[in-house]
Design a protein around this motif. Structure first.
Motif, short mmCIF file in Angstrom:
data_model
loop_
_atom_site.label_atom_id
_atom_site.label_comp_id
_atom_site.label_asym_id
_atom_site.label_seq_id
_atom_site.Cartn_x
_atom_site.Cartn_y
_atom_site.Cartn_z
N TRP A 1 -8.37 -4.33 6.81
CA TRP A 1 -7.21 -3.73 6.14
C TRP A 1 -7.08 -4.20 4.69
CZ3 TRP A 1 -3.97 0.23 6.84
CH2 TRP A 1 -2.90 0.31 5.94
N ASN A 2 -7.38 -5.46 4.45
CA ASN A 2 -7.24 -6.01 3.10
C ASN A 2 -8.18 -5.34 2.11
OD1 ASN A 2 -9.33 -7.27 4.62
ND2 ASN A 2 -9.50 -8.87 3.08
N LYS B 1 -8.58 -2.01 2.16
CA LYS B 1 -8.11 -0.64 2.03
C LYS B 1 -7.71 -0.36 0.58
CE LYS B 1 -7.49 1.57 6.14
NZ LYS B 1 -7.82 2.99 6.39
N LEU C 1 -3.51 4.22 11.50
CA LEU C 1 -3.25 3.58 10.21
C LEU C 1 -2.21 2.47 10.38
CD1 LEU C 1 -3.97 4.04 7.11
CD2 LEU C 1 -1.76 5.19 6.99
N ASN D 1 -9.78 -6.89 10.37
CA ASN D 1 -10.19 -5.51 10.62
C ASN D 1 -10.45 -4.72 9.34
OD1 ASN D 1 -7.60 -5.16 9.64
ND2 ASN D 1 -6.73 -4.46 11.59
N TYR E 1 -3.48 -6.42 11.42
CA TYR E 1 -3.91 -7.38 10.39
C TYR E 1 -2.82 -8.41 10.12
CZ TYR E 1 -5.89 -9.15 6.02
OH TYR E 1 -6.42 -9.96 5.04
N GLN F 1 -3.70 -0.51 12.41
CA GLN F 1 -4.61 -1.35 11.62
C GLN F 1 -3.80 -2.27 10.70
OE1 GLN F 1 -7.43 0.77 9.17
NE2 GLN F 1 -8.56 -1.08 8.63
N PHE F 2 -2.75 -1.74 10.10
CA PHE F 2 -1.88 -2.52 9.23
C PHE F 2 -1.20 -3.65 10.00
CE2 PHE F 2 2.59 -2.87 7.66
CZ PHE F 2 2.34 -3.47 6.42
N TRP G 1 0.84 -1.18 0.00
CA TRP G 1 0.00 0.00 0.00
C TRP G 1 0.89 1.25 0.00
CZ3 TRP G 1 -1.13 -4.56 2.17
CH2 TRP G 1 -2.41 -5.09 1.98
#
Length: 599
Positions: free
Chosen positions: A346-347, A349, A330, A344, A337, A333-334, A310
Motif C-alpha cells: 500500500w505504501n 500506491k 482498495l 502489502n 496495511y 488493502q489500506f 491518498w
C-alpha cells in the motif's frame, strides 16, 4: 420479512444486550456504550468466532444499525443489486445497512465491525443534533471504548459513506486514542458551502432528507417504525413516543440552516480543523457527486495534516464502488496495511488514483503524484455574447446578453468541436461581468458536453443518473473573496456579509465550478450555461421519464435532490429580474479549464 432469517432474542443480559452466532460471525446486539455525560448508546458488534484480538472497523451515525437497505431503501437496493451483482455476492445481505460496511464481507478477513446508533437515532436514546460538537464527542467516546475491549488489537479504523464519512473529519480532528486510519468515502467537509448553501444560495435538500431518512428511524418511533429482518426487534427503539415527544427530542435542522444565511459560528462549530487530523487517510471522491460530495473530499485531502494520505476519484453512484470488489479491495488493502501491519505494497500506491472518465461511463485507472496535477495547463476560454461561443481570445468589441433570472433557461456558450481527445481534470473557475435590474442575482453555472449531433452527454451522479460535467453557484451579493484562500483556479468566498447590487451597475464575479475529470472525445463540444435556476436535464420530456428513489422527495432532473427552490430564500421580486452578462474588450469574461496533456 423472511421469517426463516428472523430469530427472536434469547437470554438477554441485564444491560439489554444479547449474543448469538450466525452467518459465520459472533454477533453482540445492542451492546451499551456509556458516553462521558452518562447517556448510553447502543451498538452491534460483529466478530470472528475464533477467539483472539482483531482490528476494528467502526461507524457511528443516524440511519439505524438494524435497518436493512432492502427495507429502508428498497428502490436503491433494487437498482444496486441488479446493476452490480458482484458487489453483493458471497453474502446473505441481511446484515447490510445503509452506507456502512457489510460485516459478512469483512469479518471473514479477521476484522471486527461495529455499528453505533448515534444519539437519538435507532436504538440509542437522546436528543438528535446532527454533526454537533456533542455528537462528535460521542463518536470519540465510541472509538476509545472499542480500542479498549478485550477482543480489540487496539487499532480502530473508520469507514462509511456520506454521513458516516463526514463525521470522520470531525472526530479525527479530536485525535481519539486508538484511531489508526480513516477511509472517508464521499463525505462533504464544509457545512455552509456544501450542505446548507451553495455559493450563498440555500438548498432545500436538508429538509427533505430529514423527513425521509432521519425522522423515519428516530429513537422512540417504536412500533410505528421498522422491525429488524434479522432479530425481529424494533429498529427505532422499544418505546413508542408521540409526535410531540419525538419533536422535542430533535433539532429542526432545516430551520437551523435557514436561520443562518451567512457562514457564522454555527457552521464553524461543526467544521473540522483539518490541520489536527494526523492519522493515515484515504479520501475517496466522485467525479459527479456535485454539489454535496466531491468538494469536501478534495479539500479534506489537501488540508489534512496527515503525512500519509491518498486521494481516489471514481464515477457511478455514490454507494456503488464502496461495495464493489474494486472499492472493497482498495479499502481492505489500506486497512490491512495500517491496522494489521501487513506488508502489502500500500505504501507504494500512487498518492492520487484517478478513474479517468469518458462518455458511456467508461473509466481507465491512472496513478498521479499530486492534486491538482502539476502538469495541468490552465486554459482560459472567453465568453462571447454576440456569437454565444467560448473562444481562445476575447473579442475586440463589447457585447452583452440579457436573460430572465428564474423564468428562462439562461444563455449557453458553445466551444468548437474538439479536433482530438481533450482531458480536463481538476478545479474549474469562471469570471463573469454581471449587471442586474434588482439588488441581487443568483448565478447557476453548468459545464456541459455535447456529442457531434449536439445531444447532451450526461453522467451518473451520486444519486442522479443524468448529471452534467460540473456545476457552480454564486449569489452576486456574496461575491466577496477570501484573498488568502482563493487561487486563480479556485475562488473562495467568505460568505460573511451581503453586498447588495446597485441596479444596472456591472460587477465582477469569480465563481468556482466543482472539480471534475473527463475526456472530451474528438468531435464533441464543451459548453457553459449561465442561468438563474437549477439545471434541468433536457432528455426527460415527461415526468414519467424522470428518475425517482424511495428515499427522496422528488423526481430527479439532473441535480439530484440538491435543489434551490425555497421562495423565502429566492423571492421572485429579486431573483427573477433581468440579468445581463457583459463580454468583450472591456469585460473579459472567461471559463478556465484544467487541461491535462498526455504523459
Amino acid at each position: 420479512m423472511p421469517a426463516t432469517l428472523m430469530r427472536k432474542p434469547k437470554n438477554k443480559k441485564k444491560d439489554g444486550s444479547w449474543t448469538e452466532v450466525r452467518e459465520g460471525m459472533r454477533i453482540e446486539w445492542d451492546v451499551p456504550i456509556t458516553m462521558d455525560d452518562g447517556l448510553v448508546l447502543r451498538a452491534n458488534v460483529y466478530r470472528p468466532i475464533k477467539k483472539g484480538t482483531y482490528p476494528v472497523i467502526l461507524s457511528h451515525g443516524p440511519y439505524a444499525k438494524d435497518l436493512a437497505i432492502q427495507d429502508g431503501y428498497p428502490s436503491v437496493w433494487e437498482h444496486f443489486s441488479t446493476d452490480h451483482p458482484e458487489a453483493i455476492a458471497g453474502s446473505t445481505n441481511i446484515h447490510q445497512s445503509w452506507e456502512v460496511v457489510d460485516p459478512e464481507q469483512w469479518v471473514p478477513d479477521n476484522y471486527i465491525c461495529i455499528r453505533v446508533d448515534s444519539r437519538g437515532a435507532g436504538r440509542s436514546p437522546g436528543f438528535i443534533d446532527h454533526w454537533s460538537p456533542r455528537e462528535t464527542q460521542d463518536f470519540k467516546d465510541c472509538i476509545e471504548w472499542a480500542g479498549e475491549q478485550s477482543w480489540s488489537n487496539g487499532k480502530v479504523g473508520l469507514a462509511g459513506i456520506s454521513y458516516y464519512a463526514v463525521n470522520q473529519w470531525q472526530v479525527a480532528a479530536l485525535r481519539p486514542k486508538y484511531l489508526a486510519a480513516m477511509c472517508v468515502w464521499e463525505g462533504f467537509s464544509d457545512f455552509y458551502r456544501e450542505m446548507s448553501h451553495h455559493g450563498g444560495i440555500h438548498t432545500t435538500f436538508i429538509s427533505n432528507w430529514y423527513n425521509l431518512q432521519i425522522k423515519t428511524v428516530q429513537h422512540g418511533l417504536g412500533k410505528r417504525g421498522h422491525k429488524s429482518r434479522v432479530t425481529g426487534e424494533l429498529v427505532a427503539g422499544p418505546k413508542t413516543l408521540s409526535d410531540k415527544q419525538l419533536e422535542k427530542n430533535r433539532t429542526n435542522l432545516g430551520q437551523d440552516y435557514r436561520s443562518h444565511p451567512l457562514d457564522d459560528q454555527y457552521y464553524s462549530n461543526r467544521n473540522a480543523d483539518f490541520s489536527k487530523i494526523q492519522v493515515p487517510l484515504l479520501s475517496a471522491t466522485s467525479w459527479a457527486g456535485q454539489p454535496l460530495h466531491p468538494r469536501g473530499n478534495y479539500v479534506g485531502y489537501l488540508e489534512s495534516g496527515s503525512k500519509q494520505k491518498w486521494l481516489e476519484c471514481h464515477g457511478l453512484e455514490h454507494w456503488t464502488h464502496f461495495y464493489t470488489p474494486y472499492g472493497r479491495n482498495l479499502q481492505k488493502q489500506f486497512f490491512d496495511y495500517f491496522l494489521k501491519g501487513k506488508k502489502n505494497g500500500w505504501n507504494k500506491k500512487p498518492k492520487v488514483m484517478l478513474n479517468v472518465r469518458r462518455p458511456g461511463e467508461k473509466f481507465t485507472l491512472r496513478g498521479e503524484r499530486e492534486w491538482p496535477l502539476k502538469r495541468t495547463k490552465w486554459k482560459k476560454y472567453y465568453l462571447n455574447t454576440e456569437r454565444m461561443t467560448l473562444d481562445k481570445s476575447k473579442d475586440k468589441k463589447n457585447h452583452k446578453s440579457t436573460y430572465k433570472g428564474m423564468s428562462s433557461d439562461g444563455v449557453t456558450f458553445m466551444m468548437s468541436p474538439m479536433k482530438s481527445d481533450l482531458e480536463i481534470c481538476g478545479p474549474i473557475a469562471a469570471k463573469l461581468f454581471v449587471s442586474s435590474e434588482t439588488i441581487d442575482a443568483d448565478m447557476f453555472l453548468v459545464l456541459r458536453m455535447f456529442s457531434p449531433d449536439l445531444t447532451e452527454v450526461t453522467f451518473k451522479g451520486a444519486v442522479d443518473p443524468h448529471t452534467p460535467i460540473g456545476q457552480g453557484w454564486l449569489r452576486a451579493s456574496h461575491r466577496k473573496l477570501d484573498k488568502k484562500k482563493s487561487k486563480p483556479y479556485w475562488p473562495w468566498h467568505t460568505h460573511d456579509e451581503k453586498q447588495p447590487l446597485k441596479p444596472g451597475q456591472i460587477y465582477e464575479l469569480d465563481i468556482d465550478i466543482h472539480p471534475t475529470g473527463v475526456v472530451v472525445p474528438a468531435g464533441y463540444r464543451l459548453a457553459l450555461t449561465v442561468r438563474g435556476k437549477d439545471y434541468v436535464w433536457p432528455g426527460a420530456k415527461t415526468q414519467a421519464e424522470q428518475f425517482t428513489l424511495s428515499n427522496l422527495a422528488k423526481p430527479m432532473t439532473g441535480c439530484g435532490p440538491f435543489l434551490h427552490e425555497d421562495p423565502r430564500d429566492r423571492p421572485k421580486s429579486v431573483f427573477d429580474g433581468k440579468v445581463t452578462l457583459h463580454t468583450g474588450k472591456s469585460h473579459g469574461a472567461w471559463l478556465m479549464l484544467p487541461i491535462i496533456p498526455p504523459k
